[in-house]
Design an enzyme around this catalytic site. Sequence first.
Site, PDB file in Angstrom:
ATOM      1  N   LYS A 166      90.785  15.539  14.631  1.00 13.91           N
ATOM      2  CA  LYS A 166      91.549  15.366  15.863  1.00 13.91           C
ATOM      3  C   LYS A 166      92.303  16.625  16.280  1.00 13.91           C
ATOM      4  O   LYS A 166      92.795  16.706  17.403  1.00 13.91           O
ATOM      5  CB  LYS A 166      92.516  14.200  15.718  1.00 13.91           C
ATOM      6  CG  LYS A 166      91.778  12.875  15.599  1.00 13.91           C
ATOM      7  CD  LYS A 166      92.733  11.702  15.550  1.00 13.91           C
ATOM      8  CE  LYS A 166      91.987  10.392  15.617  1.00 13.91           C
ATOM      9  NZ  LYS A 166      91.345  10.044  14.315  1.00 13.91           N
TER      10      LYS A 166
HETATM   11  C1  LIG Z   1      90.435   9.125  14.213  1.00 14.87           C
HETATM   12  C2  LIG Z   1      89.577   9.199  13.035  1.00 14.87           C
HETATM   13  C3  LIG Z   1      88.322   8.586  13.004  1.00 14.87           C
HETATM   14  C4  LIG Z   1      87.810   7.740  14.139  1.00 14.87           C
HETATM   15  O1  LIG Z   1      87.526   8.517  15.284  1.00 14.87           O
HETATM   16  P1  LIG Z   1      87.334   7.788  16.697  1.00 14.87           P
HETATM   17  O2  LIG Z   1      87.109   8.889  17.656  1.00 14.87           O
HETATM   18  O3  LIG Z   1      88.605   7.044  16.971  1.00 14.87           O
HETATM   19  O4  LIG Z   1      86.176   6.869  16.559  1.00 14.87           O
HETATM   20  C5  LIG Z   1      87.528   8.753  11.883  1.00 14.87           C
HETATM   21  N1  LIG Z   1      87.970   9.464  10.824  1.00 14.87           N
HETATM   22  C6  LIG Z   1      89.177  10.055  10.814  1.00 14.87           C
HETATM   23  C7  LIG Z   1      89.590  10.799   9.603  1.00 14.87           C
HETATM   24  C8  LIG Z   1      90.011   9.959  11.913  1.00 14.87           C
HETATM   25  O5  LIG Z   1      91.200  10.546  11.883  1.00 14.87           O
END
Ligand SMILES: *Cc1c(COP(=O)(O)O)cnc(C)c1O
Length: 430
Positions: free
Chosen positions: A107
């Site tokens: 993210k």
């Molecule tokens: C947010 C997150 C996800 C899921 O991603 P999405 O875009 O919400 O489907 C998967 N793994 C980790 C480590 C995350 O932080």
Amino acid sequence: MKFYSLNHQAPNVSFQEAVVNGIAPDRGLYFPESISALPVDFFQNIENYSNNEIAYELIKQFVGDKIPEKELKEIIEDTLSFDFPLVEVEKDIFSLELFHGPTMAFKDVGARFMARCLSYFNKNKTTELTVLVATSGDTGGAVASGFLGVKGVQVVILYPSGKVSKVQEKQLTTLGQNIKALEVTGTFDDCQDMVKTAFLDHEITDKMQLTSANSINVARWLPQMFYFAFAYKQLKNNSKEVVFSIPSGNFGNICAGMMAQQLGLPIYHFIAATNVNRVVPNFMQTGNYIPLKSIQTISNAMDVGNPSNFIRIQNIFNNDFEKIKEHLSSYSFTDEETKETILSIFKNSNYITDPHGAVGYLGLKKYLKNDSDKQGVFFETAHPVKFLDVIEPVIDKKIDFPEQIKQVINKKKEASLIDSYKQLKEFLLK
Ligand SMILES: *Cc1c(COP(=O)(O)O)cnc(C)c1O
């Protein structure tokens, strides 16, 4: 380039307005009015482009004229200031490591890109903007780090008490400055509901400008297209078609991959791998989308009962279930299976996955059982150290703290405990 609301009851807006609003006034998610494929030879020659150039080509039509070329390139360069290694874990199975950024989860890219766009848009403004965000774990840290010290922006992060890992909690509660954390007695869905209610509450929105930094925000969502192209660039010469398996919660990451595919990136198939929060795997079996209450698991960033971006996926494929099935498979895995897999990958390949990456790996293996002439990439979306409590007992080995984590782990947590929407409202208005 304009964006329209998927609820079709709000005016079309520019990239800038879509980023600042977060969500449309009719509560719909913004979606680009058009998607123009890039020239085929761009993808045929992709290895001749740097990551920054690839990112620019993929995103420029969506930003339009709202950020000039020079500034957009600077934002991209600044956003992508770390590596995206592709590691072959076993033959034709690759881990795309998306955890080399400041908070060690994928993210970071979306949060950094969005923070820099907002900072650009806010340059000559005197009004403050409040970013209000709910997190199931990693969003909070990435947003806190991405927005730290950005002028004119206050950040308020809601997280479910006791349901994020220790490292995650430290990352979102220890930075100070313009970052405030609210610890909510409840689940991630409760946090998300409170945020949604605040956006609808005129007593709040009349007094302050709110925006979201969840993947509903186009500036957080769209940069995730880059990963798919970065992986493809490294795999292209193996001359096998590429399948991507994405550990999915709110389905922003995988949906961005589908946007990249619309732009012409050759992707054979997508796998949405989930934990037991299996709304989408159920949908893929029955064609009915039925939100469920979220269930707590060891891959907590995917504990989502009503994935906000799934509507964008349906839209990309014109709500045609057969077409969705052509491009997407979705499988659900238990915590037990996830732990067994973390251990077996460690034993067989000496590679440590985090619980989310392990779910991605499981999805890939399940798909490739029936289609073995492909090469597969699973996204390793977080560094295993973020889930120490789970991983260390499973592999019976200590994981060293990387530098990014050492910097926060001994800092003092600062968060206000709340258990109702009323308390959130008081906090925002005071
Ligand atoms: C947010 C997150 C996800 C899921 O991603 P999405 O875009 O919400 O489907 C998967 N793994 C980790 C480590 C995350 O932080």
